[in-house]
Design an enzyme around this catalytic site. Structure first.
Site, PDB file in Angstrom:
ATOM      1  N   ASP A  85       0.847  -1.192   0.000  1.00 51.15           N
ATOM      2  CA  ASP A  85       0.000   0.000   0.000  1.00 51.15           C
ATOM      3  C   ASP A  85       0.893   1.257   0.000  1.00 51.15           C
ATOM      4  O   ASP A  85       2.036   1.210   0.494  1.00 51.15           O
ATOM      5  CB  ASP A  85      -0.873  -0.051   1.274  1.00 51.15           C
ATOM      6  CG  ASP A  85      -2.200   0.647   1.108  1.00 51.15           C
ATOM      7  OD1 ASP A  85      -2.513   1.070  -0.008  1.00 51.15           O
ATOM      8  OD2 ASP A  85      -2.946   0.754   2.117  1.00 51.15           O
ATOM      9  N   GLY A 210      -9.805   4.592   2.463  1.00 51.92           N
ATOM     10  CA  GLY A 210     -10.472   5.218   3.613  1.00 51.92           C
ATOM     11  C   GLY A 210     -11.753   4.509   3.979  1.00 51.92           C
ATOM     12  O   GLY A 210     -12.789   5.134   4.219  1.00 51.92           O
TER      13      GLY A 210
HETATM   14  P1  13P Z   1      -8.784   3.358   6.645  1.00 48.14           P
HETATM   15  O1  13P Z   1      -7.568   3.182   7.513  1.00 48.14           O
HETATM   16  O2  13P Z   1      -9.424   4.688   6.807  1.00 48.14           O
HETATM   17  O3  13P Z   1      -9.734   2.226   6.763  1.00 48.14           O
HETATM   18  O4  13P Z   1      -8.243   3.358   5.133  1.00 48.14           O
HETATM   19  C1  13P Z   1      -7.427   2.312   4.715  1.00 48.14           C
HETATM   20  C2  13P Z   1      -6.803   2.639   3.416  1.00 48.14           C
HETATM   21  O5  13P Z   1      -7.362   3.306   2.592  1.00 48.14           O
HETATM   22  C3  13P Z   1      -5.479   2.061   3.162  1.00 48.14           C
HETATM   23  O6  13P Z   1      -4.925   2.467   1.963  1.00 48.14           O
END
Ligand code: 13P
Length: 282
Positions: A85, A210
């Site tokens: 990520d 998110g």
């Molecule tokens: P949250 O931590 O808000 O769930 O979002 C995770 C995310 O988008 C990781 O890239």
């Protein structure tokens, strides 16, 4: 063998008009829980690692994490994939590819779009050689603590998304349509019309970041209208922490460190199986 490429899961999700869920993980407990829950729910899922968990928090390193994912995932039949990520460091992405990550995100949201395109092209060129998938982001999915989800100036524009996807050859694109990372202070309101516009303008798989705290009805709308990957981190990590705290409160000094993992797995798996119901694969 359950290990698949992220692009395979994205294709499956697209064909089912739904979204595969990517969960941010940090360690054995979280990776095990995602893979185990996916098998129980019979629902494909993605394990994701944030670079800073290695670089800053030292909870793992790239090859240890990739090896651990492989060791766990290959015990299951359900399709599972591994993804790096948010990385804005091309050298780190290369390291991840060498370590066995078959999908990476290049995050160029803090630099001008043309520079983001050039860097993405470089990442895609390298990734292609290794058969690795590339996710990028356009617009800016910021932080709920800054209420970035409300700032339409940060949202992705359909015309730019089409140009970006064509130029770079990325596998998937994270778009800003009213979500943000972290816990929301009030329920977010996704811009579904904008999503439809972006989806019509590009053939690239679309990703929603998110994911913690977006109301279910809005997620169903988003999945029906082109979101094929959905990221969840904050609420999963918070549950992990709360569960350890609950175990300590419940058992106090009589608690047994060898019983703790099972206790944690049970709580995490229950949450994950329920969350995975959002993914409606045919
Ligand atoms: P949250 O931590 O808000 O769930 O979002 C995770 C995310 O988008 C990781 O890239």
């Amino acid at each position: 063998m359950a290990i698949e490429k992220v692009s395979t899961l994205l294709k499956m999700a697209d064909e089912s008009n739904t979204s595969v869920i990517g969960f941010n993980c940090i360690d054995y407990n979280t990776v095990y829980a995602v893979c185990h829950a996916a098998e129980i729910a019979n629902t494909p899922a993605i394990v994701m690692l944030y670079p800073e968990h290695c670089i800053k928090n030292h909870v793992s390193n790239l090859s240890a994490f990739a090896g651990m994912f492989k060791g766990i995932a290959e015990q299951y039949q359900v399709p599972l994939a591994l993804h790096l990520d948010h990385s804005s460091d091309i050298n780190y992405i290369l390291e991840a590819i060498k370590a066995g990550f078959t999908s990476v995100m290049y995050d160029g949201t803090r630099i001008p779009v043309e520079e983001n395109i050039e860097n993405c092209k470089k990442v895609v060129e390298i990734a292609k050689v290794f058969g690795v998938d590339v996710e990028a982001e356009l617009g800016y999915v910021g932080f709920a603590s800054n209420s970035d989800e409300d700032n339409a100036d940060l949202y992705t524009k359909a015309s730019t998304a089409a140009h970006f996807s064509e130029e770079t050859g990325i596998t998937s694109l994270a778009i800003a349509i009213g979500s943000a990372h972290g816990f929301y202070t009030k329920p977010p309101k996704l811009d579904i019309d904008r999503l439809i516009e972006i989806n019509n303008a590009t053939d690239t798989y679309l990703v929603l970041h998110g994911g913690s705290g977006i109301p279910e009805d809005q997620l169903n709308q988003a999945f029906k209208n082109g979101i094929n990957k959905f990221n969840v981190g904050t609420e999963f990590f918070q549950l992990y922490y709360d569960t350890i705290r609950k175990y300590c409160d419940e058992f106090g000094a009589a608690g047994n460190p060898f019983d703790l993992p099972d206790y944690v797995h049970n709580e995490l798996v229950a949450y994950l199986v329920n969350k995975m119901k959002l993914s409606k694969f045919n």
